[in-house]
Scaffold this motif. Structure first.
Motif, mmCIF file in Angstrom:
data_model
loop_
_atom_site.group_PDB
_atom_site.id
_atom_site.type_symbol
_atom_site.label_atom_id
_atom_site.label_comp_id
_atom_site.label_asym_id
_atom_site.label_seq_id
_atom_site.Cartn_x
_atom_site.Cartn_y
_atom_site.Cartn_z
ATOM 1 N N GLU A 176 0.845 -1.205 0.000
ATOM 2 C CA GLU A 176 0.000 0.000 0.000
ATOM 3 C C GLU A 176 0.879 1.254 0.000
ATOM 4 O OE1 GLU A 176 -3.541 2.155 2.540
ATOM 5 O OE2 GLU A 176 -2.866 0.189 3.185
ATOM 6 N N TYR A 177 1.951 1.180 0.791
ATOM 7 C CA TYR A 177 2.936 2.255 0.793
ATOM 8 C C TYR A 177 4.234 1.688 0.222
ATOM 9 C CZ TYR A 177 -0.499 4.158 4.013
ATOM 10 O OH TYR A 177 -1.660 4.601 4.568
ATOM 11 N N ASP A 178 5.066 2.520 -0.393
ATOM 12 C CA ASP A 178 6.233 1.967 -1.075
ATOM 13 C C ASP A 178 7.339 1.588 -0.083
ATOM 14 O OD1 ASP A 178 7.578 4.301 -0.414
ATOM 15 O OD2 ASP A 178 7.312 5.204 -2.388
ATOM 16 N N ALA A 179 8.375 0.933 -0.614
ATOM 17 C CA ALA A 179 9.417 0.373 0.238
ATOM 18 C C ALA A 179 10.160 1.459 1.010
ATOM 19 C CB ALA A 179 10.396 -0.444 -0.615
ATOM 20 N N GLU A 180 10.358 2.584 0.357
ATOM 21 C CA GLU A 180 11.075 3.682 1.012
ATOM 22 C C GLU A 180 10.289 4.186 2.235
ATOM 23 O OE1 GLU A 180 12.829 7.764 -0.764
ATOM 24 O OE2 GLU A 180 12.499 6.136 -2.198
ATOM 25 N N THR A 181 8.979 4.306 2.070
ATOM 26 C CA THR A 181 8.124 4.744 3.177
ATOM 27 C C THR A 181 8.165 3.720 4.306
ATOM 28 O OG1 THR A 181 6.709 5.813 1.567
ATOM 29 C CG2 THR A 181 5.779 5.456 3.752
ATOM 30 N N ALA A 182 8.092 2.447 3.935
ATOM 31 C CA ALA A 182 8.136 1.397 4.958
ATOM 32 C C ALA A 182 9.458 1.458 5.726
ATOM 33 C CB ALA A 182 7.942 0.026 4.312
ATOM 34 N N ASP A 183 10.561 1.701 5.016
ATOM 35 C CA ASP A 183 11.868 1.816 5.674
ATOM 36 C C ASP A 183 11.903 2.988 6.643
ATOM 37 O OD1 ASP A 183 12.947 -0.356 4.432
ATOM 38 O OD2 ASP A 183 13.985 0.773 2.868
ATOM 39 N N ALA A 184 11.389 4.128 6.197
ATOM 40 C CA ALA A 184 11.403 5.323 7.049
ATOM 41 C C ALA A 184 10.546 5.095 8.291
ATOM 42 C CB ALA A 184 10.896 6.534 6.265
ATOM 43 N N SER A 185 9.408 4.441 8.108
ATOM 44 C CA SER A 185 8.521 4.168 9.238
ATOM 45 C C SER A 185 9.177 3.205 10.215
ATOM 46 C CB SER A 185 7.207 3.558 8.735
ATOM 47 O OG SER A 185 6.617 4.395 7.785
ATOM 48 N N LEU A 186 9.861 2.205 9.659
ATOM 49 C CA LEU A 186 10.566 1.229 10.496
ATOM 50 C C LEU A 186 11.646 1.917 11.331
ATOM 51 C CD1 LEU A 186 11.506 -1.556 11.458
ATOM 52 C CD2 LEU A 186 12.656 -1.859 9.270
ATOM 53 N N ASP A 187 12.428 2.773 10.684
ATOM 54 C CA ASP A 187 13.503 3.463 11.408
ATOM 55 C C ASP A 187 12.947 4.308 12.549
ATOM 56 O OD1 ASP A 187 15.470 2.337 9.886
ATOM 57 O OD2 ASP A 187 15.646 4.017 8.498
ATOM 58 N N GLU A 188 11.801 4.936 12.300
ATOM 59 C CA GLU A 188 11.204 5.792 13.329
ATOM 60 C C GLU A 188 10.730 4.963 14.529
ATOM 61 O OE1 GLU A 188 8.587 9.430 12.356
ATOM 62 O OE2 GLU A 188 7.174 7.866 12.922
ATOM 63 N N LEU A 189 10.087 3.838 14.234
ATOM 64 C CA LEU A 189 9.625 2.959 15.312
ATOM 65 C C LEU A 189 10.818 2.388 16.085
ATOM 66 C CD1 LEU A 189 7.428 1.315 16.809
ATOM 67 C CD2 LEU A 189 7.563 -0.381 14.974
ATOM 68 N N TRP A 190 11.830 1.959 15.350
ATOM 69 C CA TRP A 190 13.008 1.348 15.955
ATOM 70 C C TRP A 190 13.701 2.338 16.900
ATOM 71 C CZ3 TRP A 190 14.396 -3.064 17.256
ATOM 72 C CH2 TRP A 190 15.732 -3.432 17.444
ATOM 73 N N GLN A 191 13.795 3.584 16.480
ATOM 74 C CA GLN A 191 14.432 4.606 17.314
ATOM 75 C C GLN A 191 13.581 4.886 18.558
ATOM 76 O OE1 GLN A 191 17.496 6.008 16.973
ATOM 77 N NE2 GLN A 191 17.090 6.988 18.948
ATOM 78 N N GLU A 192 12.264 4.897 18.396
ATOM 79 C CA GLU A 192 11.390 5.147 19.546
ATOM 80 C C GLU A 192 11.512 4.021 20.564
ATOM 81 O OE1 GLU A 192 8.258 5.193 22.284
ATOM 82 O OE2 GLU A 192 8.676 3.577 20.902
ATOM 83 N N ARG A 193 11.593 2.795 20.096
ATOM 84 C CA ARG A 193 11.761 1.655 21.003
ATOM 85 C C ARG A 193 13.084 1.771 21.754
ATOM 86 N NH1 ARG A 193 7.860 -0.550 23.002
ATOM 87 N NH2 ARG A 193 7.626 1.678 23.059
ATOM 88 N N TRP A 194 14.119 2.152 21.035
ATOM 89 C CA TRP A 194 15.449 2.240 21.642
ATOM 90 C C TRP A 194 15.487 3.311 22.732
ATOM 91 C CZ3 TRP A 194 19.466 -0.128 22.958
ATOM 92 C CH2 TRP A 194 20.659 0.538 23.263
ATOM 93 N N LYS A 195 14.747 4.389 22.525
ATOM 94 C CA LYS A 195 14.756 5.501 23.483
ATOM 95 C C LYS A 195 14.420 5.011 24.893
ATOM 96 C CE LYS A 195 12.794 10.154 23.970
ATOM 97 N NZ LYS A 195 12.031 10.262 25.206
ATOM 98 N N GLY A 196 13.413 4.165 25.014
ATOM 99 C CA GLY A 196 13.027 3.677 26.336
ATOM 100 C C GLY A 196 13.853 2.479 26.796
ATOM 101 N N HIS A 197 14.232 1.648 25.828
ATOM 102 C CA HIS A 197 15.036 0.457 26.121
ATOM 103 C C HIS A 197 16.367 0.858 26.768
ATOM 104 C CE1 HIS A 197 16.463 -3.665 24.311
ATOM 105 N NE2 HIS A 197 16.889 -3.500 25.541
ATOM 106 N N ARG A 198 16.897 2.001 26.350
ATOM 107 C CA ARG A 198 18.185 2.479 26.884
ATOM 108 C C ARG A 198 18.175 2.616 28.400
ATOM 109 N NH1 ARG A 198 20.981 7.701 25.730
ATOM 110 N NH2 ARG A 198 22.825 6.683 26.531
#
Lengths: 564, 424
Positions: A490-512
């Protein structure tokens, strides 16, 4: 771009969403704008306690009475967001008996069901309580999922004709003389569902009345209209544990203090909290000693916490408010009551009402008061029905349980899905497509993630809040990429990558904030998986292909070991 | 006391290589491990050095020269890596491919990863030659979205890349990869049904990539699938795209190493964590260091002592719990070896998720004989060596160097342990 609405609500927390729902149900045309996700501010950063009122039964009985009343309302209208765990106020030997008696008396005066349990009885309810406790008071505290509750309010508002815009930041208020007439809003990626990569857009929203429900940010909104809103943001830490070390809300029975509550929440237990005034609600220190303090103090009530696995920590900022010249120094002593500021009356500025302070548990009651006020101004006569109409997802829950089969899901997965989806479950899970589990920690299936993407667009943090995907022990190490996969095609690969990076960074913020023992081991495993197995840590757009070996180009390989 | 010449603690890649090196050099070797090898979590690719200072590395041997002094490669040298690779090549035979330059292997996330040794079943998928590729995803396997991976790869690699998702016949939604592997290996009808579904999508592609589910004998499954595509009039090469856990290529490598260890006469004891050890002064003078005299393992609650001449510690890093931590310290749990780390735990990591994390470098420091060093840089125990992820000093995850470091340090530790046995 310019639009009009009768009422513009600023802030997508519990108060704003509650007001939007109430206005819409009374037939008012309403638009809600939120700078981030729904629950971006304080609502999304609380410990998830559904107050019985017991915590306020000594110091603030008016609040306590409101809490028990709304506690009962939410059980009725938001069954799929609430878990009635029960709560205990536990007295340790060093806590005074005098206060224990005051607490008990206070609960009874406020109509909060309260029973005294002996130490043995309390440990029967909660076996991991410390062996040296004296006794406890049992009250109807519960756990509530603030994300699900706010989303349900927003969906209900939309069903009644409201427009809800997230990632839409108010950059200025529109004024005409001494009257506020709307707001200029900056959309992060165009109006509607969020989509990474879409260009932003500015929209002027003209309204007959503007409600400032921006919580910790309401002072900044007030400034735009030239009025003082003296919000005193106060931060508190919440430490998330790997499992539910307790199944009951455990409070320390003492007058006031930090680190005095453990709330069982979904698959976790949340330790809280601190109370410390900060200058800026978006920029304040998150410090390791606060985390240590929670674990060390609360281990006195529940000793296994000292060696248990912590999976992350987060901080919230309370939008405390007190009228000018009250002069309270300790933020713990600032009232938890809410205030409706009628700026016409107070400052001679028409068209603007601010709501500040208050508690999550009583959000609906606050929304009702504000909506009554706004309706008065608009000449709308309809009365409030939000306490009687179940929220979307909580309709006919009793019938749902018996009417539903498990949609081919193994029973623990089906049970978790049903708890989260409530009455949406048949619609979401009744798919003919394969429906594998994407998040194993939280038992979230593909259908549930797809349903959330349908609501939230490419904002995977909003998908996370709706589904709990990536909120378990592995903090998304094993599922963030799976959730991102669902955005495509539904969304292209580039968008999926950007969304993934944003989620991954948000998870890391609290995991730290949980990097020791097993959770540091988990961090290294996640790092290995994402950096080694998937090579996600670099930007390799321009590769010098000729420099590398290939199966059909062994001539350039030059290696003696090649056996192709 | 159970006597042995070389006791290796830990059965991953480093421990296996150390044990094989020592055994091939004539030592009597016992390998004890506390649990199943973590190799089944790993992709099965053998990375040696793939990224330095953010850039992809094509020639790992040249790039090693520029690594910082703390890097295990800088300590044990290229020679140890060559020896480790030679042993690996000898053990794996034609089941692995690769030369002196990295190949770029497509991943399930649509990136390419530099690696030096890769399973033969992966080889036809190596990116860069411009061949047209069709990736096949399984609709019940949420880890590999072939269409998304293909779209991402198409933006990087030469040659067209397309993706297709198929529903494998006869499998429930939560079937594990091992289940696909079993069906592909054992069930001709299943393979035929699969080829029949995919053949119409080939449409001129040169090669077809599946997630790595080709089971214990990937050569057989590949040959059968290729014959099927041939018969359908769509001749293609078939290959595997390595996955995260559970990893079938990782499991194959584990089984292969286990077989070799048994063939080399290494005694394997699994399920026995080390719980204690004893050491004594190696000589009479103050200058003499200490040596480990016994290692105690726990076998179903009973303490079982070993009296090895030489010991190799290959217990893994933070993931394998060869390195452990508390809120205020990082430590090596068996011998309490020195693990350098910042005092404040908030300095153990960085704010960006892929930042230059100190924790990724946690581990013991060794000398060129692979012996762990104490806080003063002196040899901790003269007959103790360390290999693999328990050795720190480099972020081998971002460097794509973890397997290579295991080969180099494993080889060095095993060889030197055997030499020490022979000399004594």
């Amino acid at each position: 771009m310019a639009t009009t609405t009768e009422v513009l609500v600023i802030g997508g927390g519990s108060t704003g969403a509650g007001i939007a729902r109430d206005l819409a149900m009374r037939g008012v045309d309403v638009t809600l704008v939120e700078q981030g996700n729904l629950t971006h501010g304080t609502t999304g950063r609380m410990h998830g306690l559904l107050h019985s009122g017991g915590r306020y039964a000594v110091a603030d009985q008016a609040s306590a009475r409101e809490c028990i009343e709304e506690n009962r309302v939410l059980r009725d209208i938001a069954g799929h967001c609430v878990e009635m765990t029960g709560g205990l106020f536990v007295k340790r030997p060093e806590d005074t008996d005098e206060y224990f008696q005051e607490k008990l008396q206070g609960c009874r005066e406020c109509g909060i069901p309260a029973e005294v349990l002996s130490a043995a009885e309390a440990r029967e309810v909660e076996p991991y309580l410390a062996t040296d406790i004296d006794k406890a008071i049992e009250v109807p505290d519960g756990a509530v999922d603030p994300f699900r509750l706010v989303v349900a309010n927003a969906v209900s508002a939309e069903e009644h004709g409201a427009r809800i815009e997230t990632h839409a930041e108010v950059v200025d208020l529109l004024t005409d003389g001494d009257e506020v007439t709307g707001a200029r809003v900056q959309h992060d990626s165009g109006p509607g569902k969020r989509e990474h990569g879409l260009p932003g857009e500015t929209e002027d929203i003209h309204a007959e009345h503007v409600v400032n429900a921006a919580g910790a940010w309401s002072g900044q909104l007030g400034e735009m209209a030239g009025v003082d809103v003296e919000v005193r943001p106060s931060k508190g830490v919440m430490v998330v544990m790997n499992v539910r070390q307790v199944d009951t809300v455990v409070n320390r029975c003492k007058p006031k203090g930090d680190a005095d509550i453990v709330v069982p929440h979904e698959t976790t237990a949340i330790l809280g909290t601190t109370d410390e005034e900060v200058e800026d609600p978006e920029d304040y220190p998150e410090e390791g000693w606060e985390v240590d303090h929670m674990i060390d103090e609360l281990s006195e009530l529940v000793p296994i916490l000292s060696d248990a696995r912590t999976i992350r920590s987060f901080w919230g900022v309370r939008p405390l408010y007190e009228p000018p010249d009250t002069g309270t120094t300790d933020p713990t002593d600032i009232t938890r009551d809410f205030f409706l500021l009628d700026h016409a009356d107070r400052d001679g500025v028409d068209g603007l009402t601010t709501v500040v302070g208050g508690k999550f548990t009583t959000y609906r009651m606050m929304a009702e008061d504000v909506t009554d006020h706004v309706c008065d101004l608009l000449g709308v006569r309809a009365s409030c029905t939000t306490a009687d109409e179940p929220l979307p997802g909580s309709e006919n829950l009793d019938r749902l349980e018996s009417a539903m089969d498990d949609y081919g899901l193994r029973s623990p997965v089906a049970r978790r899905s049903k708890e989260r989806l409530g009455s949406y479950a048949p619609e979401v899970l009744g798919t003919d497509e394969p429906n594998p589990v994407l998040c194993e920690c939280e038992a979230v299936t593909r259908a549930e993630v797809q349903h959330a993407i349908g609501q939230a667009g490419t904002d995977l943090n909003a998908v996370r809040l709706r589904t709990r995907a990536s909120m378990g022990n592995c903090q998304g190490g094993f599922c963030c990429h799976r959730v991102a996969n669902e955005l495509h095609p539904e969304y292209d690969a580039e968008t999926a990558d950007a969304s993934l990076d944003e989620l991954w960074q948000e998870r890391w913020k609290g995991h730290r904030h949980a990097l020791w023992g097993e959770q540091l081991s988990q961090a290294m495993l996640n790092h290995t998986l994402h950096a080694t197995t998937w090579n996600r840590d670099g930007d390799d757009a321009d590769v010098d292909w000729d420099a590398f070996a290939g199966p059909t180009r062994t001539a350039t390989d030059g290696g003696s070991h090649d056996r192709d | 006391m159970i006597g042995t010449e070389v006791l290796v603690v830990g059965g991953g890649l480093a421990g296996s290589v150390a044990a094989l090196s020592a055994a091939r050099d004539g030592a009597r070797v016992t390998l004890v491990s506390k649990s199943e090898s973590t190799l089944r979590q790993a992709s099965g690719l053998v990375d040696v050095l793939g990224r330095v200072d953010g850039d992809l590395v094509a020639d790992p041997f040249a790039a090693i020269e520029d690594l910082p002094e703390s890097h295990p490669y800088s300590v044990v040298g290229t020679e140890a890596l060559r020896e480790g690779l030679a042993l690996f090549d000898d053990v794996t035979g034609d089941r692995y491919r690769g030369g002196d330059r990295n190949a770029l292997v497509p991943t399930t996330q649509g990136t390419v990863k530099p690696t030096l040794r890769y399973p033969a079943s992966v080889a036809p998928g190596i990116a860069g030659d411009g061949h047209e590729t069709l990736l096949v995803g399984i609709s019940t396997d949420p880890d590999f979205d072939a269409k998304r991976a293909a779209d991402t790869l198409a933006g990087t690699v030469p040659g067209e890349v397309r993706g297709v998702t198929v529903r494998f016949p006869r499998l429930r939604d939560d079937a594990k990869r091992t289940r696909y592997a079993k069906l592909l290996t054992e069930d001709a009808e299943f393979r035929d049904a699969l080829v029949e579904k995919i053949a119409p999508k080939v449409d001129g592609a040169d090669r077809v990539g599946f997630p790595a589910v080709f089971g214990e004998d990937p050569a057989f499954v590949r040959a059968e699938l290729e014959a099927g595509f041939d018969a359908a009039g769509e001749p293609v090469s078939v290959f595997e795209v390595p996955t995260g856990p559970p990893s079938i290529p990782g499991t194959r490598l584990r089984d292969l190493l286990r077989h070799e260890l048994e063939a080399a006469g290494v005694e394997l004891v699994t399920g026995v964590p080390v719980v204690d050890f004893e050491a004594e002064s190696a000589g009479s003078g103050d200058e003499d260091g200490e040596r480990v005299t016994s290692i105690v393992v726990d076998r179903n609650g009973a303490r079982v002592p070993y009296a090895p001449e030489q010991v190799v510690l290959a217990t893994g890093g933070l993931v394998g719990e060869g390195i452990d931590s508390e809120r205020d310290r990082v430590y090596e749990p068996v011998f309490d070896l020195h693990v350098p780390h910042p005092e404040d735990r908030y300095d153990w990591s960085e704010e960006p998720a892929f930042g230059d994390h100190a924790f990724a470098r946690f581990g013991v420091r060794i000398d060129d004989d692979a012996r762990p060093l104490d806080a003063d840089g002196a040899v901790a125990y003269e007959n103790l060596r360390a290999a693999g992820a328990v050795v720190g000093g480099a972020d081998t995850a971002t460097g794509k160097a973890a397997s290579g470091v295991s080969l180099a340090t494993g080889s060095r530790a095993g060889t030197r342990a055997a030499t020490a046995v022979t000399q004594s």
